[in-house]
Design a protein around this motif. Structure first.
Motif, PDB file in Angstrom:
ATOM      1  N   UNK A 186       0.840  -1.197   0.000  1.00 37.10           N
ATOM      2  CA  UNK A 186       0.000   0.000   0.000  1.00 37.10           C
ATOM      3  C   UNK A 186       0.875   1.247   0.000  1.00 37.10           C
ATOM      4  N   UNK A 187       0.499   2.220  -0.837  1.00 39.08           N
ATOM      5  CA  UNK A 187       1.273   3.450  -0.988  1.00 39.08           C
ATOM      6  C   UNK A 187       0.342   4.646  -0.857  1.00 39.08           C
ATOM      7  N   UNK A 188       0.915   5.792  -0.509  1.00 37.12           N
ATOM      8  CA  UNK A 188       0.131   7.012  -0.339  1.00 37.12           C
ATOM      9  C   UNK A 188      -0.295   7.573  -1.689  1.00 37.12           C
ATOM     10  N   UNK A 189      -1.132   8.611  -1.656  1.00 36.81           N
ATOM     11  CA  UNK A 189      -1.703   9.181  -2.883  1.00 36.81           C
ATOM     12  C   UNK A 189      -0.634   9.688  -3.840  1.00 36.81           C
ATOM     13  N   UNK A 190       0.470  10.186  -3.317  1.00 37.47           N
ATOM     14  CA  UNK A 190       1.639  10.490  -4.160  1.00 37.47           C
ATOM     15  C   UNK A 190       2.761   9.581  -3.702  1.00 37.47           C
ATOM     16  N   UNK A 191       3.224   8.737  -4.603  1.00 36.83           N
ATOM     17  CA  UNK A 191       4.184   7.712  -4.207  1.00 36.83           C
ATOM     18  C   UNK A 191       5.072   7.320  -5.375  1.00 36.83           C
ATOM     19  N   UNK A 192       6.207   6.754  -5.037  1.00 39.52           N
ATOM     20  CA  UNK A 192       7.108   6.159  -6.019  1.00 39.52           C
ATOM     21  C   UNK A 192       6.995   4.643  -5.906  1.00 39.52           C
ATOM     22  N   UNK A 193       6.803   3.987  -7.013  1.00 41.57           N
ATOM     23  CA  UNK A 193       6.715   2.531  -6.977  1.00 41.57           C
ATOM     24  C   UNK A 193       8.017   1.932  -6.452  1.00 41.57           C
ATOM     25  N   UNK A 194       7.938   0.824  -5.737  1.00 39.53           N
ATOM     26  CA  UNK A 194       9.162   0.138  -5.332  1.00 39.53           C
ATOM     27  C   UNK A 194      10.001  -0.185  -6.562  1.00 39.53           C
ATOM     28  N   UNK A 195      11.272   0.165  -6.502  1.00 44.35           N
ATOM     29  CA  UNK A 195      12.171  -0.126  -7.621  1.00 44.35           C
ATOM     30  C   UNK A 195      13.606  -0.143  -7.137  1.00 44.35           C
ATOM     31  N   UNK A 196      14.479  -0.697  -7.955  1.00 44.63           N
ATOM     32  CA  UNK A 196      15.892  -0.732  -7.631  1.00 44.63           C
ATOM     33  C   UNK A 196      16.501   0.665  -7.716  1.00 44.63           C
ATOM     34  N   UNK A 197      17.560   0.903  -6.977  1.00 39.59           N
ATOM     35  CA  UNK A 197      18.203   2.227  -6.976  1.00 39.59           C
ATOM     36  C   UNK A 197      18.665   2.629  -8.368  1.00 39.59           C
ATOM     37  N   UNK A 198      19.075   1.654  -9.157  1.00 36.87           N
ATOM     38  CA  UNK A 198      19.585   1.932 -10.505  1.00 36.87           C
ATOM     39  C   UNK A 198      18.578   1.517 -11.568  1.00 36.87           C
ATOM     40  N   UNK A 199      17.274   1.573 -11.253  1.00 34.01           N
ATOM     41  CA  UNK A 199      16.246   1.131 -12.193  1.00 34.01           C
ATOM     42  C   UNK A 199      16.369   1.876 -13.520  1.00 34.01           C
ATOM     43  N   UNK A 200      16.548   1.127 -14.602  1.00 37.28           N
ATOM     44  CA  UNK A 200      16.688   1.727 -15.929  1.00 37.28           C
ATOM     45  C   UNK A 200      15.328   2.152 -16.461  1.00 37.28           C
ATOM     46  N   UNK A 201      15.330   3.120 -17.378  1.00 38.20           N
ATOM     47  CA  UNK A 201      14.093   3.546 -18.013  1.00 38.20           C
ATOM     48  C   UNK A 201      13.841   5.027 -17.846  1.00 38.20           C
ATOM     49  N   UNK A 202      12.990   5.569 -18.701  1.00 41.83           N
ATOM     50  CA  UNK A 202      12.628   6.978 -18.645  1.00 41.83           C
ATOM     51  C   UNK A 202      11.700   7.228 -17.469  1.00 41.83           C
ATOM     52  N   UNK A 203      12.052   8.134 -16.540  1.00 38.73           N
ATOM     53  CA  UNK A 203      11.160   8.431 -15.417  1.00 38.73           C
ATOM     54  C   UNK A 203       9.803   8.928 -15.916  1.00 38.73           C
ATOM     55  N   UNK A 204       8.736   8.436 -15.292  1.00 33.88           N
ATOM     56  CA  UNK A 204       7.383   8.785 -15.712  1.00 33.88           C
ATOM     57  C   UNK A 204       6.538   9.122 -14.487  1.00 33.88           C
ATOM     58  N   UNK A 205       5.853  10.261 -14.541  1.00 30.27           N
ATOM     59  CA  UNK A 205       4.856  10.603 -13.542  1.00 30.27           C
ATOM     60  C   UNK A 205       3.481  10.290 -14.135  1.00 30.27           C
TER      61      UNK A 205
END
Length: 284
Positions: free
Chosen positions: A117-136
């Motif tokens: 469970x995450x708050x209304x504004x949250x970052x998904x669990x991910x690795x510190x070096x997670x590759x990929x374009x950041x998306x909001x």
């Protein structure tokens, strides 16, 4: 022993995980068997198969090849994959044909309940070096009449930048890129994640054998998986795709709908992108 650094996702391992998830879901299901429905559906399915055999003069060699392949589907644990890729989109179409709100599409074989469970504004669990374009990914959950749905639940899961799902591929944290976001008192949410990549469904098992034999491609377009729900309203399961992305017009699972295509825009901060998408839920 397999070297963990080089261990790869396999159809058999992925299929076994998907099969186990499905069995867990079925254990909690109390759906009664309607013998008349079983009789109608199975009889019509077999009648359609008999018609195909007669019209195309199916040979014993072809029949034996089919039998061998069906056995392999079970051995590889790929029945969830096969059905979700080639049949679920029609079941979903029928199930949601009377909805007024957000369009649905297939769940697929990689859903896992009870993500953190995450708050209304949250970052998904991910690795510190997670590759990929950041998306909001942000938006609001509303009822069909436009009223906001406070504390609505938005479940999200997705593949990483290499097309792998946590719990279905080795070497990924258990809840990587999975979460259950609880919207605020106005139904709004903001989810910080990465833009996923297109991926091939597993091709080293029975489904891959079928794809090769038929001359098809095995690709799914990049997408976010979501379930949105609120008390007194129908849960919607959907996927959201990215305009201009590979395979959006040629999805192996036939799950893309025009209403489900996102158009992310740069935020002005590095390579980051953002997109707004609102969920509209029908009354239960």
């Amino acid at each position: 022993m397999t070297d963990i650094a080089t261990e790869k996702a396999t159809a058999a391992a992925s299929g076994a995980a998907a099969t186990e998830q499905f069995r867990s879901k079925q254990k909690s299901s109390q759906t009664a068997v309607d013998t008349q429905r079983v009789d109608i559906l199975v009889t019509e399915l077999l009648t359609a198969a008999h018609d195909i055999i007669r019209r195309h003069k199916v040979t014993y060699a072809e029949y034996d090849a089919l039998k061998s392949w069906l056995i392999r589907v079970g051995e590889d644990g790929e029945w969830p994959l096969f059905l979700d890729v080639w049949a679920e989109h029609v079941v979903e179409e029928v199930a949601n044909e009377n909805r007024e709100g957000t369009k649905g599409t297939i769940e697929g074989p990689y859903y896992v309940p009870d993500a953190p469970a995450l708050s209304a504004e949250a970052t998904l669990p991910m690795r510190k070096d997670e590759a990929g374009t950041p998306l909001l990914f942000q938006g609001q959950v509303r009822a069909v009449d436009g009223s906001p749905l406070p504390a609505a639940k938005v479940e999200i899961w997705q593949a990483d930048d290499e097309g792998y799902y946590s719990q279905f591929a080795p070497n990924l944290p258990e809840w990587n890129l999975r979460g259950t976001v609880i919207a605020d008192e106005t139904g709004h949410f903001k989810i910080h994640t990465i833009q996923p990549a297109p991926y091939q469904i597993p091709t080293d098992g029975a489904c891959g054998q079928l794809i090769a034999a038929a001359g098809w491609h095995p690709w799914r377009p990049a997408h976010l998986h979501l379930k949105a729900s609120a008390p007194g309203h129908q849960l919607i399961t959907t996927q959201l795709y990215f305009r201009g992305g590979d395979y959006v017009d040629d999805d192996i699972a036939t799950a893309v709908k025009p209403e489900l295509i996102l158009d992310p825009k740069p935020t002005g901060h590095g390579d980051d992108h953002e997109v707004t998408y609102d969920f509209v839920l029908d009354k239960a």
